[in-house]
Enzyme design. Structure first.
Site, PDB file in Angstrom:
ATOM      1  N   ALA A  89       0.819  -1.168   0.129  1.00  0.00           N
ATOM      2  CA  ALA A  89       0.163   0.019   0.157  1.00  0.00           C
ATOM      3  C   ALA A  89       0.801   1.106  -0.107  1.00  0.00           C
ATOM      4  O   ALA A  89       1.842   1.268   0.445  1.00  0.00           O
ATOM      5  CB  ALA A  89      -0.820  -0.104   1.232  1.00  0.00           C
ATOM      6  N   SER A 126     -13.236   5.222   6.766  1.00  0.00           N
ATOM      7  CA  SER A 126     -13.711   6.038   8.030  1.00  0.00           C
ATOM      8  C   SER A 126     -14.385   7.176   7.638  1.00  0.00           C
ATOM      9  O   SER A 126     -13.774   8.161   8.283  1.00  0.00           O
ATOM     10  CB  SER A 126     -12.457   6.105   9.037  1.00  0.00           C
ATOM     11  OG  SER A 126     -13.073   6.631  10.253  1.00  0.00           O
ATOM     12  N   GLU A 132     -10.359  10.282   3.483  1.00  0.00           N
ATOM     13  CA  GLU A 132      -9.256   9.121   2.791  1.00  0.00           C
ATOM     14  C   GLU A 132     -10.481   8.369   2.000  1.00  0.00           C
ATOM     15  O   GLU A 132     -11.386   7.921   2.196  1.00  0.00           O
ATOM     16  CB  GLU A 132      -8.647   8.550   3.630  1.00  0.00           C
ATOM     17  CG  GLU A 132      -7.774   7.492   3.122  1.00  0.00           C
ATOM     18  CD  GLU A 132      -6.964   6.649   3.968  1.00  0.00           C
ATOM     19  OE1 GLU A 132      -5.939   5.869   3.395  1.00  0.00           O
ATOM     20  OE2 GLU A 132      -7.486   6.348   5.161  1.00  0.00           O
ATOM     21  N   GLU A 155      12.860   6.197   4.798  1.00  0.00           N
ATOM     22  CA  GLU A 155      11.690   6.477   5.420  1.00  0.00           C
ATOM     23  C   GLU A 155      11.355   5.642   6.737  1.00  0.00           C
ATOM     24  O   GLU A 155      10.256   5.558   7.122  1.00  0.00           O
ATOM     25  CB  GLU A 155      10.473   6.313   4.235  1.00  0.00           C
ATOM     26  CG  GLU A 155      10.450   7.240   3.116  1.00  0.00           C
ATOM     27  CD  GLU A 155       9.413   6.958   2.215  1.00  0.00           C
ATOM     28  OE1 GLU A 155       8.401   6.093   2.615  1.00  0.00           O
ATOM     29  OE2 GLU A 155       9.258   7.398   1.090  1.00  0.00           O
ATOM     30  N   GLU A 157      11.453   2.343   6.722  1.00  0.00           N
ATOM     31  CA  GLU A 157      10.710   1.130   6.780  1.00  0.00           C
ATOM     32  C   GLU A 157      11.305  -0.109   6.725  1.00  0.00           C
ATOM     33  O   GLU A 157      12.533  -0.175   6.618  1.00  0.00           O
ATOM     34  CB  GLU A 157      10.119   1.127   5.337  1.00  0.00           C
ATOM     35  CG  GLU A 157       9.249   2.185   4.983  1.00  0.00           C
ATOM     36  CD  GLU A 157       8.593   2.178   3.460  1.00  0.00           C
ATOM     37  OE1 GLU A 157       7.460   2.730   3.339  1.00  0.00           O
ATOM     38  OE2 GLU A 157       9.382   2.034   2.627  1.00  0.00           O
TER      39      GLU A 157
END
Length: 205
Positions: A89, A126, A132, A155, A157
């Site tokens: 994602a 939501s 979003e 980042e 990650e």
């Protein structure tokens, strides 16, 4: 039965409550009621986010999915296991198509190339407090050799990649090991469509 549209909501005012990587807006608004009249003025806080892209990488020849695992701060206070098993994602930046994001994130987060990409659905995760919109895709992949630790170091990650059989992944939804919306939706969709996807894929190239 009356169908309401955007014109049935009046934005009285909109102010910024916070602006950083994300944004919080404070809105005063009113909307039509089901009896046709206008309701009272309300104050609501809106979490303003970039739209997101999620991809279910599925290998129809092996009947397997490629899933990722990383720590999620949203689960820290409510889960003993904040490392979530998820789809590939990413957020959509300006002037990017969802498809571009899908291919980029598959490479960055999982080290895989998507052979093809097809939409599953779009949804608001939501809408009571966030704007979003999630674009959910199915990505055709060759899962052989997938795995390891991936992500962008700049980042912060640290993403573990693993290959699951479709049966294992669906069982993880059933027993609660997989507990985030995008992954649950995508795997339930796969449960309905995997036989068709395998037929359409034909022999492995």
């Amino acid at each position: 039965m009356k169908t309401f549209t955007r014109s049935d909501v009046e934005i009285v005012s909109r102010e910024s409550g916070f602006s950083g990587f994300y944004r919080l807006d404070i809105l005063r608004l009113r909307h039509r009621l089901f009896d046709g009249s206008w309701g009272p003025e309300l104050q609501r806080e809106l979490f303003v986010r970039h739209d997101a892209v999620c991809v279910l990488p599925y290998d129809p020849w092996e009947d397997s999915v490629v899933l990722i695992e990383q720590v999620r701060i949203g689960a820290l206070d409510k889960s003993e296991r904040p490392w979530m098993i998820e789809l590939v994602a990413g957020l959509i930046d300006k002037d990017e198509s969802p498809e571009t994001v899908a291919h980029r994130e598959a490479q960055e987060e999982a080290g895989i190339e998507l052979v093809s990409l097809a939409p599953i659905t779009r949804y608001f995760p939501s809408p009571g407090g966030s704007d979003e919109l999630v674009y959910l895709y199915y990505g055709l992949v060759d899962s052989r050799g997938a795995g390891g630790i991936h992500g962008l170091a700049e980042e912060g990650e640290d993403i573990r990649v693993s290959v699951w059989s479709r049966e294992e992944a669906l069982a993880a939804v059933e027993n609660g090991l997989i507990d985030n919306a995008a992954t649950i939706i995508a795997l339930q969709w796969l449960g309905l469509h995997a036989d068709r996807l395998r037929r359409e894929a034909g022999e492995r190239p």
